[in-house]
Design an enzyme around this catalytic site. Sequence first.
Site, PDB file in Angstrom:
ATOM      1  N   HIS A 111      36.257  13.363  -7.079  1.00 51.35           N
ATOM      2  CA  HIS A 111      35.107  13.151  -6.194  1.00 51.35           C
ATOM      3  C   HIS A 111      35.448  11.987  -5.291  1.00 51.35           C
ATOM      4  O   HIS A 111      36.353  11.196  -5.587  1.00 51.35           O
ATOM      5  CB  HIS A 111      33.844  12.868  -7.011  1.00 51.35           C
ATOM      6  N   HIS A 136      34.958  20.629 -15.594  1.00 47.62           N
ATOM      7  CA  HIS A 136      34.472  19.816 -14.465  1.00 47.62           C
ATOM      8  C   HIS A 136      35.478  19.844 -13.313  1.00 47.62           C
ATOM      9  O   HIS A 136      36.574  20.373 -13.448  1.00 47.62           O
ATOM     10  CB  HIS A 136      34.162  18.381 -14.910  1.00 47.62           C
ATOM     11  N   GLU A 179      42.256   9.563 -15.396  1.00 47.65           N
ATOM     12  CA  GLU A 179      41.631   9.449 -14.075  1.00 47.65           C
ATOM     13  C   GLU A 179      42.141   8.230 -13.326  1.00 47.65           C
ATOM     14  O   GLU A 179      42.134   7.115 -13.850  1.00 47.65           O
ATOM     15  CB  GLU A 179      40.108   9.308 -14.243  1.00 47.65           C
ATOM     16  N   TYR A 221      39.279  19.485 -23.119  1.00 48.51           N
ATOM     17  CA  TYR A 221      38.306  19.173 -24.163  1.00 48.51           C
ATOM     18  C   TYR A 221      38.226  20.371 -25.108  1.00 48.51           C
ATOM     19  O   TYR A 221      37.749  21.440 -24.711  1.00 48.51           O
ATOM     20  CB  TYR A 221      36.940  18.881 -23.542  1.00 48.51           C
ATOM     21  N   ASP A 243       7.412  -6.653 -18.397  1.00 44.35           N
ATOM     22  CA  ASP A 243       7.504  -7.195 -17.045  1.00 44.35           C
ATOM     23  C   ASP A 243       8.934  -7.642 -16.730  1.00 44.35           C
ATOM     24  O   ASP A 243       9.173  -8.519 -15.922  1.00 44.35           O
ATOM     25  CB  ASP A 243       6.508  -8.341 -16.834  1.00 44.35           C
ATOM     26  N   ASP A 274      36.876   3.699 -10.762  1.00 40.98           N
ATOM     27  CA  ASP A 274      36.486   4.744 -11.714  1.00 40.98           C
ATOM     28  C   ASP A 274      37.755   5.197 -12.417  1.00 40.98           C
ATOM     29  O   ASP A 274      38.550   5.927 -11.842  1.00 40.98           O
ATOM     30  CB  ASP A 274      35.829   5.898 -10.932  1.00 40.98           C
ATOM     31  N   ARG A 315      41.102  12.852 -20.996  1.00 39.57           N
ATOM     32  CA  ARG A 315      40.963  12.808 -19.536  1.00 39.57           C
ATOM     33  C   ARG A 315      41.805  11.652 -19.031  1.00 39.57           C
ATOM     34  O   ARG A 315      41.883  10.602 -19.682  1.00 39.57           O
ATOM     35  CB  ARG A 315      39.493  12.637 -19.125  1.00 39.57           C
ATOM     36  N   GLU A 363      41.128  13.402 -11.739  1.00 32.00           N
ATOM     37  CA  GLU A 363      40.767  13.208 -13.145  1.00 32.00           C
ATOM     38  C   GLU A 363      40.710  14.495 -13.957  1.00 32.00           C
ATOM     39  O   GLU A 363      39.662  14.863 -14.477  1.00 32.00           O
ATOM     40  CB  GLU A 363      39.418  12.489 -13.241  1.00 32.00           C
ATOM     41  N   HIS A 397      29.680  12.981 -20.863  1.00 36.57           N
ATOM     42  CA  HIS A 397      29.016  11.722 -20.531  1.00 36.57           C
ATOM     43  C   HIS A 397      28.495  11.024 -21.788  1.00 36.57           C
ATOM     44  O   HIS A 397      27.360  10.560 -21.843  1.00 36.57           O
ATOM     45  CB  HIS A 397      27.893  11.954 -19.501  1.00 36.57           C
ATOM     46  N   ASP A 456      36.200   5.805 -20.218  1.00 35.64           N
ATOM     47  CA  ASP A 456      35.945   6.022 -18.785  1.00 35.64           C
ATOM     48  C   ASP A 456      35.094   4.834 -18.360  1.00 35.64           C
ATOM     49  O   ASP A 456      33.910   4.761 -18.679  1.00 35.64           O
ATOM     50  CB  ASP A 456      35.205   7.355 -18.602  1.00 35.64           C
ATOM     51  N   HIS A 516      30.153   8.363  -7.308  1.00 35.38           N
ATOM     52  CA  HIS A 516      30.285   9.689  -6.692  1.00 35.38           C
ATOM     53  C   HIS A 516      29.856   9.457  -5.248  1.00 35.38           C
ATOM     54  O   HIS A 516      28.688   9.564  -4.913  1.00 35.38           O
ATOM     55  CB  HIS A 516      29.412  10.714  -7.403  1.00 35.38           C
TER      56      HIS A 516
HETATM   57 MN   LIG Z   1      35.160   9.938 -11.958  1.00 39.46          MN
END
Ligand SMILES: [Mn+2]
Length: 439
Positions: free
Chosen positions: A350, A346, A403, A384, A36, A267, A401, A380, A239, A256, A357
């Site tokens: 965005h 990728h 960004e 990889y 709960d 971000d 990366r 970004e 991710h 990230d 996003h």
């Molecule tokens: Mn991003």
Amino acid sequence: MTYPHPTHRDRLLSSLDRDGAAGVFFSGDEKIRNGDSAFRFRPSSDFYYLTGFREPEAALVLAPRGEERAVLFLRPKDREQEIWSGKRLGVDAAPEVLGIDAAYPFEELWERLPKLLLGHTAVVHDVGVDEGRDRAMNEVLRKTALHAKTGAVVPEEWIQPKRHVHELRLFKGEAELATMRRAAQISADAHRAAMAAAAPGVNERELDALLTSTFLRRGGTGCAYTNIVAGGAGACILHYVENDRELSAGDLCLIDAGCELDFYASDVTRTFPVDGAFREPQRLLYEVVLDAQVAAIEHARPGVTFKSVHDTAVRRLTEGLVEHGLLEGPVDRAIEEENYRAFYMHRTGHWLGLDVHDCGAYFLEGESRKLSPGMVMTVEPGLYVAEDADVDAKWRGIGIRIEDDVLITADGTEVLSAGVPKTVEEVEAACRGAELCST
Ligand SMILES: [Mn+2]
């Protein structure tokens, strides 16, 4: 911070009025995590953008052709409930506090809605988010249709929020930008702290905790999304959120993570050496990603397309991959045949705002949208190299990366996250803890 939510609402009312449409926007319900115990509640972004109201079980009805143009349905005051789960604004106080025309208990929504929607030909409603709500909304249309026999104008269709509210949200106002700047500054401090704290033997989750605690201690409302702290080849999982491994000497660490402030997101991604010194192959690829990122930001300005920012990054990345022998040349063919996608799979960015996003069309009439002042986007690029990639072993398992959050201004850009170390020298200095928090 006071937000111009009434301005947002008035602008949307004008836009709806032009189409003869009304709109219904839900705050959302609390979601059970397990047993709960509920997840911490966050209002839906459209609803918050239009009201500044943070409680669950609420709905805003905008009816530009009605007598009451902005009507809020919300939970009534309830002494017993408020002891358990916190203060409620309540029906009586809502009109003055939120600047709306009228307020009613949430349980009266379905009964009152048909009448509020009369005189409009369509209703903006985010179909597909909640099935029960969609059914209830369909029932409302069925009820209003009965009034058509008396000659009343009744709504006959749903409109997705894209055309109206999402177009408004794409262009940020000054108060929103002030919040986003602050969120990005807090993220910068968190990334610096993580770089300084990282060392061989430190667990990824310790940096995860440090990032989140920095967000909260500096006044943020939380994480804009699940922090990614990825040591070594974990960075090649885009991710990766397990965040539970020990960092190793000689590895890179990709973080990230972005602070959320008053429900606005930042971000930010940085990649740094766990022990404070880039190894030669890591540094070479880092310089390629950095060059692509800087070039893409320099390219971004009013009038250029969203896609061309990506194309700029792809060209620089591919040039670097060919130069270092990870891809076969010539560069033009590697781009045309999309061979770079083995290392860069990728998009380069965005929209960014209340949602990480964020909403807003990327294409208009089939063409990539041109950038305009007030838009905020991420830039970004990354590389990889999978652990089993068909390249020289020295490159394998490297994931990088970089960004930043970029505001399009009248004559170029403003990098909201400029306070995060980015060049090789800046990053290595931050890893030594040589630089303290900026603000
Ligand atoms: Mn991003």
